[in-house]
Design an enzyme around this catalytic site. Sequence first.
Site, PDB file in Angstrom:
ATOM      1  N   GLY A 185      20.505 -10.300  -6.743  1.00  0.00           N
ATOM      2  CA  GLY A 185      19.887 -10.295  -5.425  1.00  0.00           C
ATOM      3  C   GLY A 185      20.508 -11.229  -4.402  1.00  0.00           C
ATOM      4  O   GLY A 185      20.495 -10.936  -3.202  1.00  0.00           O
ATOM      5  N   ALA A 186      21.041 -12.370  -4.830  1.00  0.00           N
ATOM      6  CA  ALA A 186      21.564 -13.360  -3.881  1.00  0.00           C
ATOM      7  C   ALA A 186      22.929 -12.914  -3.363  1.00  0.00           C
ATOM      8  O   ALA A 186      23.919 -12.928  -4.088  1.00  0.00           O
ATOM      9  CB  ALA A 186      21.667 -14.729  -4.545  1.00  0.00           C
ATOM     10  N   ASP A 187      22.965 -12.514  -2.080  1.00  0.00           N
ATOM     11  CA  ASP A 187      24.224 -12.065  -1.489  1.00  0.00           C
ATOM     12  C   ASP A 187      24.439 -12.613  -0.077  1.00  0.00           C
ATOM     13  O   ASP A 187      25.433 -12.314   0.558  1.00  0.00           O
ATOM     14  CB  ASP A 187      24.309 -10.536  -1.475  1.00  0.00           C
ATOM     15  CG  ASP A 187      23.151  -9.890  -0.718  1.00  0.00           C
ATOM     16  OD1 ASP A 187      22.262 -10.621  -0.243  1.00  0.00           O
ATOM     17  OD2 ASP A 187      23.137  -8.654  -0.606  1.00  0.00           O
TER      18      ASP A 187
ATOM     19  N   SER B 226      26.564 -12.124  -9.560  1.00  0.00           N
ATOM     20  CA  SER B 226      27.213 -10.974  -8.936  1.00  0.00           C
ATOM     21  C   SER B 226      26.819 -10.896  -7.466  1.00  0.00           C
ATOM     22  O   SER B 226      25.738 -10.418  -7.121  1.00  0.00           O
ATOM     23  CB  SER B 226      26.802  -9.683  -9.667  1.00  0.00           C
ATOM     24  OG  SER B 226      27.350  -8.556  -9.033  1.00  0.00           O
TER      25      SER B 226
ATOM     26  N   ASP C  44       7.460  -6.894 -10.910  1.00  0.00           N
ATOM     27  CA  ASP C  44       7.577  -7.024  -9.457  1.00  0.00           C
ATOM     28  C   ASP C  44       6.872  -8.307  -9.036  1.00  0.00           C
ATOM     29  O   ASP C  44       5.670  -8.461  -9.265  1.00  0.00           O
ATOM     30  CB  ASP C  44       6.952  -5.822  -8.745  1.00  0.00           C
ATOM     31  CG  ASP C  44       7.289  -5.808  -7.266  1.00  0.00           C
ATOM     32  OD1 ASP C  44       6.861  -6.730  -6.544  1.00  0.00           O
ATOM     33  OD2 ASP C  44       8.004  -4.887  -6.836  1.00  0.00           O
TER      34      ASP C  44
ATOM     35  N   GLN D   3      17.357  -0.597  -6.654  1.00  0.00           N
ATOM     36  CA  GLN D   3      18.417  -1.169  -7.479  1.00  0.00           C
ATOM     37  C   GLN D   3      17.990  -1.316  -8.933  1.00  0.00           C
ATOM     38  O   GLN D   3      18.833  -1.259  -9.839  1.00  0.00           O
ATOM     39  CB  GLN D   3      18.861  -2.515  -6.915  1.00  0.00           C
ATOM     40  CG  GLN D   3      20.020  -3.166  -7.663  1.00  0.00           C
ATOM     41  CD  GLN D   3      21.215  -2.264  -7.933  1.00  0.00           C
ATOM     42  OE1 GLN D   3      21.794  -2.272  -9.011  1.00  0.00           O
ATOM     43  NE2 GLN D   3      21.596  -1.460  -6.951  1.00  0.00           N
TER      44      GLN D   3
ATOM     45  N   ARG E 292      27.548   0.950  -7.901  1.00  0.00           N
ATOM     46  CA  ARG E 292      28.497  -0.108  -8.284  1.00  0.00           C
ATOM     47  C   ARG E 292      27.784  -1.425  -8.571  1.00  0.00           C
ATOM     48  O   ARG E 292      28.233  -2.219  -9.404  1.00  0.00           O
ATOM     49  CB  ARG E 292      29.598  -0.259  -7.244  1.00  0.00           C
ATOM     50  CG  ARG E 292      29.222  -0.722  -5.832  1.00  0.00           C
ATOM     51  CD  ARG E 292      29.047  -2.217  -5.727  1.00  0.00           C
ATOM     52  NE  ARG E 292      29.347  -2.760  -4.427  1.00  0.00           N
ATOM     53  CZ  ARG E 292      28.836  -3.887  -3.981  1.00  0.00           C
ATOM     54  NH1 ARG E 292      27.929  -4.565  -4.687  1.00  0.00           N
ATOM     55  NH2 ARG E 292      29.200  -4.358  -2.800  1.00  0.00           N
TER      56      ARG E 292
ATOM     57  N   LYS F 279      33.620  -1.960   3.934  1.00  0.00           N
ATOM     58  CA  LYS F 279      32.255  -1.451   3.972  1.00  0.00           C
ATOM     59  C   LYS F 279      31.484  -2.250   5.013  1.00  0.00           C
ATOM     60  O   LYS F 279      31.509  -3.478   5.010  1.00  0.00           O
ATOM     61  CB  LYS F 279      31.576  -1.581   2.605  1.00  0.00           C
ATOM     62  CG  LYS F 279      30.136  -1.055   2.616  1.00  0.00           C
ATOM     63  CD  LYS F 279      29.495  -1.105   1.236  1.00  0.00           C
ATOM     64  CE  LYS F 279      29.079  -2.486   0.835  1.00  0.00           C
ATOM     65  NZ  LYS F 279      28.285  -2.517  -0.411  1.00  0.00           N
TER      66      LYS F 279
END
Length: 344
Positions: free
Chosen positions: A242-244, A315, A163, A141, A113, A70
């Site tokens: 959120g942390a990617d 995740s 938020d 999301q 996913r 991806k």
Amino acid sequence: MNKVTVLNENDLRKILTMEETIAAVEEAYKQKELNKAFVLPMIFHEFEAGVADMDIKAGVMPELERYGLKVVSWFKDNPAKNLPALFGTTLLFDSKTGAPCSLLDAEYITGMRTGAAGAIGAKYLAKKMAKTLLIIGSGQQAFFQIAAYLTVFDSISDIFIFDPLDANKANAFVTNLATPLESLLAKNPTKKVSLKNTNVSAVTDLAQTLEKSDLVATVTPATTPIIKAKWVKKGTHFSCIGADISGKEEIDPQIFKDAIIIVDDLQQAITVGETERPIKEGVIKKADISGEIGALITGKVAGRTTDDAITIFDSTGIALQDLAVSNLALKIATKENIGQTVFL
């Protein structure tokens, strides 16, 4: 020439259900743990810092006879050109021949996913009969997280939306949620889900809301903690989404200190995930991570031990999720004659 199936967002909305997506992602985690599926090193490149970048996630799934990748591109200035800031594309290949099988729009699959991942982490780590869910963030999301949690948990009675930047966005999200969510959940093949027994509300006092939240999903691009350790009650489960990339952070590193920690991929978690900062700051060591989610699902490691334990699922997102759900979409599309066929 080789036949390739092209699936756009509209095709994928027709094809995918949250129930089947959750099953596909959970199976991908298991395959990884059993060394029957493999994540390849992630590539991240900034064309211009803070303005344009891309990342590539790839993997191999021999059980599905698939490998693929991806590519996600983010260009900050695109909206001014009437273009989306984010583009995502997935390519699936036949692992026996190397032939390309499918080209898919990745945005909707990523949403589905990722929602599935957060709920799977909670499924195996949260208290039984958890009743309250807090979503930090009111972007797209958040929608997928709610759909997945309601598919997994029959016990949720209240959902809170916070938020951190704009309370009006949380209010708008709640106002516009019901119709698309009901539409998606009604497609589940065996577990039809409705919002009629669930109250969804926007909140502004985060500390107070955390006092009554059993489940917390964080889905923001924050780089400083939104949730402070002193606000967290005993028994809370966090699915940190959120942390990617390196530098992102949504919850106070001190929350990790006495928590049970599960990650989707150990190397990604400690380099680009929510776990990155606690390790760098010495709050925890790598050895304090209990294991990966696949090991938890297969029973190789323990999860929650008491109702008072704080649990964290970090995740970061792995290619196997994308490949498993993309392959699911391709199978359904082939059966139902959905999508376009091109010859390369």
